[in-house]
Design a protein around this motif. Structure first.
Motif, PDB file in Angstrom:
ATOM      1  N   GLN A 146      -7.667 -47.137 -33.188  1.00 53.93           N
ATOM      2  CA  GLN A 146      -8.247 -47.873 -32.062  1.00 53.93           C
ATOM      3  C   GLN A 146      -9.775 -47.913 -32.141  1.00 53.93           C
ATOM      4  O   GLN A 146     -10.384 -48.979 -31.967  1.00 53.93           O
ATOM      5  CB  GLN A 146      -7.811 -47.257 -30.730  1.00 53.93           C
ATOM      6  CG  GLN A 146      -6.348 -47.498 -30.387  1.00 53.93           C
ATOM      7  CD  GLN A 146      -6.041 -47.197 -28.931  1.00 53.93           C
ATOM      8  OE1 GLN A 146      -6.862 -47.410 -28.045  1.00 53.93           O
ATOM      9  NE2 GLN A 146      -4.828 -46.699 -28.684  1.00 53.93           N
ATOM     10  N   ILE A 157      -3.161 -53.943 -27.368  1.00 57.48           N
ATOM     11  CA  ILE A 157      -4.528 -53.481 -27.650  1.00 57.48           C
ATOM     12  C   ILE A 157      -5.395 -54.635 -28.136  1.00 57.48           C
ATOM     13  O   ILE A 157      -6.585 -54.714 -27.816  1.00 57.48           O
ATOM     14  CB  ILE A 157      -4.498 -52.317 -28.670  1.00 57.48           C
ATOM     15  CG1 ILE A 157      -3.888 -51.076 -28.017  1.00 57.48           C
ATOM     16  CG2 ILE A 157      -5.901 -52.012 -29.200  1.00 57.48           C
ATOM     17  CD1 ILE A 157      -3.620 -49.934 -28.962  1.00 57.48           C
ATOM     18  N   SER A 207      -2.465 -50.521 -23.422  1.00 53.87           N
ATOM     19  CA  SER A 207      -2.808 -49.567 -24.483  1.00 53.87           C
ATOM     20  C   SER A 207      -1.583 -48.992 -25.171  1.00 53.87           C
ATOM     21  O   SER A 207      -1.665 -47.949 -25.824  1.00 53.87           O
ATOM     22  CB  SER A 207      -3.653 -48.423 -23.899  1.00 53.87           C
ATOM     23  OG  SER A 207      -4.899 -48.881 -23.432  1.00 53.87           O
ATOM     24  N   ILE A 230      -7.002 -51.590 -18.948  1.00 52.74           N
ATOM     25  CA  ILE A 230      -6.972 -50.579 -20.017  1.00 52.74           C
ATOM     26  C   ILE A 230      -5.707 -49.735 -19.904  1.00 52.74           C
ATOM     27  O   ILE A 230      -5.036 -49.458 -20.905  1.00 52.74           O
ATOM     28  CB  ILE A 230      -8.232 -49.675 -19.937  1.00 52.74           C
ATOM     29  CG1 ILE A 230      -9.489 -50.489 -20.272  1.00 52.74           C
ATOM     30  CG2 ILE A 230      -8.104 -48.485 -20.887  1.00 52.74           C
ATOM     31  CD1 ILE A 230     -10.796 -49.753 -20.004  1.00 52.74           C
ATOM     32  N   ASN A 276      -4.757 -41.775 -25.241  1.00 52.40           N
ATOM     33  CA  ASN A 276      -3.900 -42.943 -25.009  1.00 52.40           C
ATOM     34  C   ASN A 276      -4.690 -44.240 -24.829  1.00 52.40           C
ATOM     35  O   ASN A 276      -4.207 -45.316 -25.157  1.00 52.40           O
ATOM     36  CB  ASN A 276      -3.022 -42.730 -23.773  1.00 52.40           C
ATOM     37  CG  ASN A 276      -1.995 -41.632 -23.982  1.00 52.40           C
ATOM     38  OD1 ASN A 276      -1.503 -41.455 -25.095  1.00 52.40           O
ATOM     39  ND2 ASN A 276      -1.687 -40.882 -22.937  1.00 52.40           N
ATOM     40  N   HIS A 277      -5.882 -44.121 -24.274  1.00 58.34           N
ATOM     41  CA  HIS A 277      -6.706 -45.303 -23.958  1.00 58.34           C
ATOM     42  C   HIS A 277      -8.008 -45.285 -24.777  1.00 58.34           C
ATOM     43  O   HIS A 277      -9.082 -45.547 -24.254  1.00 58.34           O
ATOM     44  CB  HIS A 277      -7.044 -45.328 -22.464  1.00 58.34           C
ATOM     45  CG  HIS A 277      -5.867 -45.114 -21.566  1.00 58.34           C
ATOM     46  ND1 HIS A 277      -5.812 -44.109 -20.625  1.00 58.34           N
ATOM     47  CD2 HIS A 277      -4.680 -45.775 -21.490  1.00 58.34           C
ATOM     48  CE1 HIS A 277      -4.653 -44.162 -19.982  1.00 58.34           C
ATOM     49  NE2 HIS A 277      -3.952 -45.174 -20.486  1.00 58.34           N
ATOM     50  N   LEU A 291      -6.347 -56.428 -25.086  1.00 59.32           N
ATOM     51  CA  LEU A 291      -7.308 -55.593 -24.362  1.00 59.32           C
ATOM     52  C   LEU A 291      -8.701 -55.699 -24.973  1.00 59.32           C
ATOM     53  O   LEU A 291      -9.713 -55.763 -24.258  1.00 59.32           O
ATOM     54  CB  LEU A 291      -6.840 -54.136 -24.378  1.00 59.32           C
ATOM     55  CG  LEU A 291      -7.817 -53.107 -23.782  1.00 59.32           C
ATOM     56  CD1 LEU A 291      -8.064 -53.395 -22.309  1.00 59.32           C
ATOM     57  CD2 LEU A 291      -7.285 -51.683 -23.983  1.00 59.32           C
TER      58      LEU A 291
END
Length: 424
Positions: free
Chosen positions: A93, A21, A15, A11, A53-54, A24
């Motif tokens: 996201q 992403i 990111s 992660i 950010n994640h 991920l």
């Protein structure tokens, strides 16, 4: 992925770009069982991630963590974590895993209710709705949860902010029913009865294959709000109402239909007798306060009728005519109606006389012109939307196939009145 530590590392490393992403997201999907098996110990891993950010990875871990049973003592800390995440996360996201985000937000709502603090959930849930929405025309499954929190926290004005949006896209029918029902209740709380009628009417007339409790409760309130707003109620359903609703709603709402019949007589004594007979039923439905407003509205309606007949009238005569106990009660009703713009009148305190006037609005002020222009623009936008939907349906293969099966043969005469379309 064989450990949560390794997943957290992925992660943190994947990111930074849309391509990363996307990769991920595949890792996270494969790690769902691992996360659920470690749900009770995931809190420490959240501390290693930045929700801004994640966002996607944080969401997957947070969703798994909230799936485990949580005590009332733990709920307060969890609420803080979820609020921080909702405020910080990146919309692009979390929309990659909308079901996860919805699950977290619904558990968040349950936790603030467990803590008996719905106010703590209002602002974060509004933020969650806005981040989940693709546009303001999109009704998400979080809309009803947000409105419910507004109702329980009595934040009616905050709830109104989302009811101003024109909705054209709905994910689930149940969300639409609850959105309109809770929205109608919020408008009732703000005494915006016209908007409440519109929302409750949507519930009653929405397509349904079986009768549901939401529609039944909405119909009861719709009857009461119609009496308050327009002074009448018609038991005839619009033609587009489902046959299920037309057959069943009245059977569950007889005390309210009796109330409407009593109201239509214009006699306060008959209306109050009906209220007294059914008080327990109205109270069980949590509608007794609204029923009392119906009674008050009949007094107002009868006073309004007097303005159509008399230019001046004493407070005593008003009290006698509309069956109020004292001239003072009549004065209070008249003053409230003047304040609300329901009648135009002046009261001479010296001799207790009321003079009724014509509506002074000339419909030529800047405010009125802006209001009319805004209404026209809204209607034009709606017309364009309807035209676009009509074109989509007209070219939909499923619709065309069904129409073809129902009418296998066309005559040339069928097309005589159909205008040709040209691209200009």
């Amino acid at each position: 992925m064989d450990s949560v530590e390794a997943l957290v590392a992925q992660i943190q490393g994947l990111s930074s770009s849309p391509e990363d992403i996307s990769h991920l997201h595949n890792f996270l999907k494969e790690a769902e069982e691992l996360l659920l098996s470690q749900a009770h110990r995931l809190a420490s891993y959240l501390d290693q991630l930045d929700p801004s950010n994640h966002s996607l990875g944080y969401l997957y871990i947070l969703e798994a963590y909230t799936s485990a049973p949580i005590s009332k003592e733990q709920a307060s800390d969890l609420v803080l974590s979820v609020v921080s995440f909702i405020n910080s996360c990146v919309a692009e996201q979390i929309r990659l895993a909308p079901d996860k985000f919805i699950s977290v937000c619904k558990r968040f709502k349950d936790h603030v209710l467990l803590l008996q603090s719905p106010m703590r959930g209002v602002a974060p849930m509004l933020m969650a709705v806005r981040k989940l929405q693709l546009s303001s025309e999109h009704l998400t499954t979080l809309h009803p949860d947000f409105l419910l929190l507004c109702l329980l926290a009595k934040c009616y004005k905050t709830g109104l902010s989302i009811l101003e949006d024109d909705i054209f896209e709905v994910d689930q029918p149940r969300d639409f029913f609850l959105y309109c029902y809770y929205g109608g209740m919020i408008c009732i709380g703000q005494k915006r009865f016209r908007k409440a009628m519109e929302l409750l009417h949507n519930v009653v007339t929405a397509p349904m294959s079986t009768i549901n409790a939401i529609a039944i409760e909405a119909y009861k309130k719709y009857i009461l709000v119609s009496l308050i707003q327009s002074g009448q109620f018609s038991t005839t359903f619009p033609k587009y109402t489902s046959s299920v609703a037309q057959r069943n709603l009245k059977n569950f709402s007889q005390p309210y239909l009796d109330l409407a019949n009593s109201y239509n007589t214009g006699k306060i004594s008959e209306l109050e007798e009906c209220v007294q007979t059914n008080t327990d039923k109205f109270e069980i439905d949590s509608n007794l306060g609204l029923v009392k407003q119906v009674v008050s509205s009949l007094y107002k309606r009868n006073i309004q009728r007097l303005t159509q007949t008399y230019l001046t009238l004493s407070l005593q005569d008003i009290a006698n005519t509309v069956q109020l106990n004292t001239p003072k009660e009549a004065e209070m009703h008249v003053l409230q109606m003047i304040q609300d713009g329901e009648i135009f009148a002046t009261i001479n305190q010296k001799d207790g006389m009321v003079s009724f006037h014509e509506d002074p609005e000339q419909y030529k002020s800047c405010e009125m012109i802006e209001h009319i222009d805004s209404s026209i623009q809204r209607i034009m936008t709606l017309s364009k939307k309807l035209s676009a939907v009509d074109e989509v349906i007209s070219s939909d293969p499923v619709y065309l196939a069904k129409a073809g099966r129902e009418r296998p043969r066309f005559d040339f005469d069928d097309f005589d009145s159909v205008p040709q379309r040209f691209n200009m």
